[in-house]
Design a protein around this motif. Structure first.
Motif, PDB file in Angstrom:
ATOM      1  N   ALA A   1       0.844  -1.200   0.000  1.00 40.07           N
ATOM      2  CA  ALA A   1       0.000   0.000   0.000  1.00 40.07           C
ATOM      3  C   ALA A   1       0.877   1.248   0.000  1.00 40.07           C
ATOM      4  N   ALA A   2       1.921   1.245   0.853  1.00 42.55           N
ATOM      5  CA  ALA A   2       2.808   2.413   0.931  1.00 42.55           C
ATOM      6  C   ALA A   2       3.552   2.617  -0.395  1.00 42.55           C
ATOM      7  N   VAL A   3       4.011   1.514  -0.985  1.00 42.42           N
ATOM      8  CA  VAL A   3       4.745   1.600  -2.254  1.00 42.42           C
ATOM      9  C   VAL A   3       3.826   2.167  -3.353  1.00 42.42           C
ATOM     10  N   ASN A   4       2.569   1.746  -3.329  1.00 40.81           N
ATOM     11  CA  ASN A   4       1.610   2.245  -4.322  1.00 40.81           C
ATOM     12  C   ASN A   4       1.327   3.729  -4.157  1.00 40.81           C
ATOM     13  N   VAL A   5       1.257   4.178  -2.897  1.00 43.67           N
ATOM     14  CA  VAL A   5       1.057   5.615  -2.664  1.00 43.67           C
ATOM     15  C   VAL A   5       2.245   6.363  -3.255  1.00 43.67           C
ATOM     16  N   ALA A   6       3.467   5.848  -2.998  1.00 40.51           N
ATOM     17  CA  ALA A   6       4.673   6.490  -3.528  1.00 40.51           C
ATOM     18  C   ALA A   6       4.594   6.576  -5.053  1.00 40.51           C
ATOM     19  N   LYS A   7       4.241   5.434  -5.671  1.00 39.10           N
ATOM     20  CA  LYS A   7       4.162   5.396  -7.157  1.00 39.10           C
ATOM     21  C   LYS A   7       3.147   6.410  -7.670  1.00 39.10           C
ATOM     22  N   SER A   8       2.030   6.504  -6.949  1.00 35.26           N
ATOM     23  CA  SER A   8       0.958   7.380  -7.434  1.00 35.26           C
ATOM     24  C   SER A   8       1.379   8.843  -7.436  1.00 35.26           C
ATOM     25  N   VAL A   9       2.419   9.180  -6.661  1.00 33.56           N
ATOM     26  CA  VAL A   9       2.892  10.573  -6.705  1.00 33.56           C
ATOM     27  C   VAL A   9       4.263  10.651  -7.395  1.00 33.56           C
ATOM     28  N   GLY A  10       4.592   9.592  -8.149  1.00 32.91           N
ATOM     29  CA  GLY A  10       5.813   9.607  -8.951  1.00 32.91           C
ATOM     30  C   GLY A  10       7.089   9.452  -8.141  1.00 32.91           C
ATOM     31  N   ARG A  11       6.994   8.779  -7.017  1.00 32.30           N
ATOM     32  CA  ARG A  11       8.191   8.602  -6.182  1.00 32.30           C
ATOM     33  C   ARG A  11       8.453   7.118  -5.973  1.00 32.30           C
ATOM     34  N   LEU A  12       9.637   6.847  -5.410  1.00 28.15           N
ATOM     35  CA  LEU A  12      10.013   5.456  -5.156  1.00 28.15           C
ATOM     36  C   LEU A  12      10.063   5.203  -3.664  1.00 28.15           C
TER      37      LEU A  12
ATOM     38  N   ASP B   1       8.201  11.007   1.869  1.00 33.14           N
ATOM     39  CA  ASP B   1       7.556  12.205   2.383  1.00 33.14           C
ATOM     40  C   ASP B   1       6.721  12.710   1.220  1.00 33.14           C
ATOM     41  N   ALA B   2       5.439  12.509   1.269  1.00 33.46           N
ATOM     42  CA  ALA B   2       4.637  12.835   0.080  1.00 33.46           C
ATOM     43  C   ALA B   2       3.456  13.704   0.415  1.00 33.46           C
ATOM     44  N   ARG B   3       3.105  14.490  -0.551  1.00 33.11           N
ATOM     45  CA  ARG B   3       1.909  15.320  -0.450  1.00 33.11           C
ATOM     46  C   ARG B   3       0.967  14.789  -1.513  1.00 33.11           C
ATOM     47  N   LEU B   4      -0.224  14.385  -1.135  1.00 35.45           N
ATOM     48  CA  LEU B   4      -1.159  13.810  -2.109  1.00 35.45           C
ATOM     49  C   LEU B   4      -1.894  14.924  -2.843  1.00 35.45           C
ATOM     50  N   PRO B   5      -2.543  14.583  -3.950  1.00 39.13           N
ATOM     51  CA  PRO B   5      -3.161  15.641  -4.766  1.00 39.13           C
ATOM     52  C   PRO B   5      -4.110  16.541  -3.978  1.00 39.13           C
ATOM     53  N   ASP B   6      -4.768  16.033  -2.951  1.00 40.20           N
ATOM     54  CA  ASP B   6      -5.710  16.895  -2.220  1.00 40.20           C
ATOM     55  C   ASP B   6      -5.041  17.644  -1.079  1.00 40.20           C
ATOM     56  N   GLY B   7      -3.721  17.488  -0.921  1.00 36.20           N
ATOM     57  CA  GLY B   7      -3.014  18.233   0.119  1.00 36.20           C
ATOM     58  C   GLY B   7      -2.717  17.402   1.356  1.00 36.20           C
ATOM     59  N   SER B   8      -3.258  16.178   1.472  1.00 35.71           N
ATOM     60  CA  SER B   8      -2.959  15.348   2.640  1.00 35.71           C
ATOM     61  C   SER B   8      -1.471  14.998   2.639  1.00 35.71           C
ATOM     62  N   ARG B   9      -0.914  14.874   3.855  1.00 35.48           N
ATOM     63  CA  ARG B   9       0.517  14.585   3.979  1.00 35.48           C
ATOM     64  C   ARG B   9       0.705  13.136   4.374  1.00 35.48           C
TER      65      ARG B   9
ATOM     66  N   LYS C   1      15.711  11.994  -8.354  1.00 39.14           N
ATOM     67  CA  LYS C   1      16.428  10.826  -7.840  1.00 39.14           C
ATOM     68  C   LYS C   1      17.934  10.886  -8.088  1.00 39.14           C
ATOM     69  N   ASN C   2      18.364  11.811  -8.975  1.00 35.13           N
ATOM     70  CA  ASN C   2      19.809  11.989  -9.191  1.00 35.13           C
ATOM     71  C   ASN C   2      20.375  13.114  -8.334  1.00 35.13           C
ATOM     72  N   GLY C   3      19.536  13.640  -7.471  1.00 33.43           N
ATOM     73  CA  GLY C   3      20.008  14.704  -6.571  1.00 33.43           C
ATOM     74  C   GLY C   3      19.993  16.084  -7.226  1.00 33.43           C
ATOM     75  N   ASN C   4      19.314  16.232  -8.362  1.00 33.22           N
ATOM     76  CA  ASN C   4      19.305  17.530  -9.061  1.00 33.22           C
ATOM     77  C   ASN C   4      17.975  18.255  -8.897  1.00 33.22           C
ATOM     78  N   GLY C   5      18.019  19.553  -9.133  1.00 31.66           N
ATOM     79  CA  GLY C   5      16.782  20.319  -9.273  1.00 31.66           C
ATOM     80  C   GLY C   5      16.144  20.786  -7.987  1.00 31.66           C
TER      81      GLY C   5
END
Ligand code: ATP
Ligand code: MG
Length: 364
Positions: free
Chosen positions: A59-70, A79-87, A194-198
């Motif tokens: 479930a946690a991995v899927n949440v990460a994927k859904s916001v484009g993270r690993l 550490d993710a912020r979901l589309p509706d602002g939930s943390r 993920k490469n440490g840039n930006g």
């Protein structure tokens, strides 16, 4: 885009009811068998369970994927912020010893208003008027308090008092504030890829903001070296700015700003730094989460400057604890300390009248 509750509910069937329950503000998952929730300010243990650790981790991995993270062995924290602002913050084993740990802070669309804070007993109408006066008088204000004590809600209220005609620059790590004014510029930081840039930090955005002619800077939270940039901005004519910081008391708030400024890596003698803090910050509003789960503005204090190298503060108005009722509810009252603000005359000149009775000490 999907509504986040249904989006999360897709992955988190065992906690679906809590995601849908408006009274639940936080959901804390400590491994598959232990779930806690905060409902109406109180912590409760739930009887819900995930069927297994792999199901929870998935479930946690899927949440990460859904916001484009690993979320994997190389990136075991999310550490993710979901589309509706939930943390959402998640840590997977082996860092989390007893299974995947997840905390979800649900986003509250209807931000608390000052009327609600007064209704809930978080502050009185007089206290709210004092805060309003400080904002209108362009005092630099810091909201301090422990984790989840209501700092961001109070900053939202403070910023709502900024007059509509002023140009406001808002800088946040993740958008939480909801300012309604017309002349508003909002910035959000960006994490490195993920490469440490930006990466774009609060410090970078403060630098940009200062070139964008702000009347006011509103910074979601001070956590590190950006404290020094903020101090410099405040001491060079950006009066009326505001932010929040984790601290245990009004005086501790000033020391925390000092410590954060030292994290900037810029070598500055402590005495010089202290005098910058003392002259930059005018008023501290301290918040607390009390044992009954209620959040209050427990102190409004004015910074007077430095004396023998120590910060001098004057408590103007605060909540005094009287006791705890048998049902666990906090009992207390708001009182002055016999101190009036140094800006009383200035307030008078600006046509702002403060109720002098609020500064008197209440004896109960
Ligand atoms: N005065 C209040 N009365 C009732 N609930 C409140 C009050 N202030 C804040 N809350 C609720 O408490 C929770 C934490 O509030 P908030 O995010 O403002 O705290 P914070 O101190 O900024 O937390 P953090 O340290 O995580 O940034 C939220 O769910 C919010 O809706
Ligand atoms: Mg906050």
């Amino acid at each position: 885009m999907q509504d986040t509750n249904s989006h999360l509910a897709l992955f988190f069937e065992p906690i679906r009811a809590y995601l849908e329950d408006e009274a639940v503000s936080e959901i804390m998952i400590n491994g598959p068998d232990k779930i806690f929730i905060e409902r109406a300010g109180k912590l409760e243990q739930s009887t819900q369970r995930f069927i297994s650790e792999p199901a929870l981790k998935a479930a946690a991995v899927n949440v990460a994927k859904s916001v484009g993270r690993l979320l994997n062995d190389d990136n075991p924290r999310l550490d993710a912020r979901l589309p509706d602002g939930s943390r959402v913050h998640a840590v997977i084993p082996p860092l989390a010893r007893a299974g995947t740990v997840i905390a979800i802070r649900k986003f509250r669309k209807d931000k608390l208003t000052i009327q609600q804070l007064i209704e809930y007993g978080s502050i009185t109408a007089e206290g709210a008027h004092l805060i309003d006066a400080c904002v209108k008088l362009h005092k630099n204000m810091i909201v301090s308090g422990a984790t989840s004590s209501g700092k961001t809600c109070v900053l939202n209220v403070l910023s709502s008092y900024i007059p509509d005609k002023e140009r406001i620059l808002v800088i946040e790590d993740a958008t939480e504030l909801q300012l309604q004014q017309n002349h508003l510029v909002c910035f959000e930081t960006r994490k490195a890829d993920k490469n440490g840039n930006g990466e774009v930090t609060i410090r970078d955005l403060i630098h940009s903001s200062l070139r964008l002619r702000p009347d006011r800077l509103v910074i979601g939270e001070i956590r590190g070296g950006e404290a020094l940039d903020l101090l410099q901005a405040l001491n060079t004519g950006h009066a009326g700015s505001m932010s929040t910081i984790h601290a245990n008391s009004c005086i501790d708030c000033l020391s925390r700003i000092e410590t954060c400024a030292l994290l900037s890596g810029i070598d500055i003698p402590l005495t010089a730094l202290r005098s910058q803090v003392a002259s930059a910050i005018d008023v501290v509003v301290h918040t607390a989460r009390l044992s009954d789960g209620s959040r209050k503005i427990v102190a409004i204090s004015e910074v007077l400057g430095l004396k023998n190298g120590e910060y001098q503060m004057r408590d103007l108005y605060a909540f005094k604890l009287k006791g705890i009722a048998p049902d666990g509810n906090i009992q207390g009252f708001f009182t002055g300390f016999g101190n009036t603000p140094t800006f009383l005359e200035e307030a008078g000149l600006m046509g702002i009248s403060l109720d002098m009775a609020m500064f008197e000490q209440v004896r109960c």
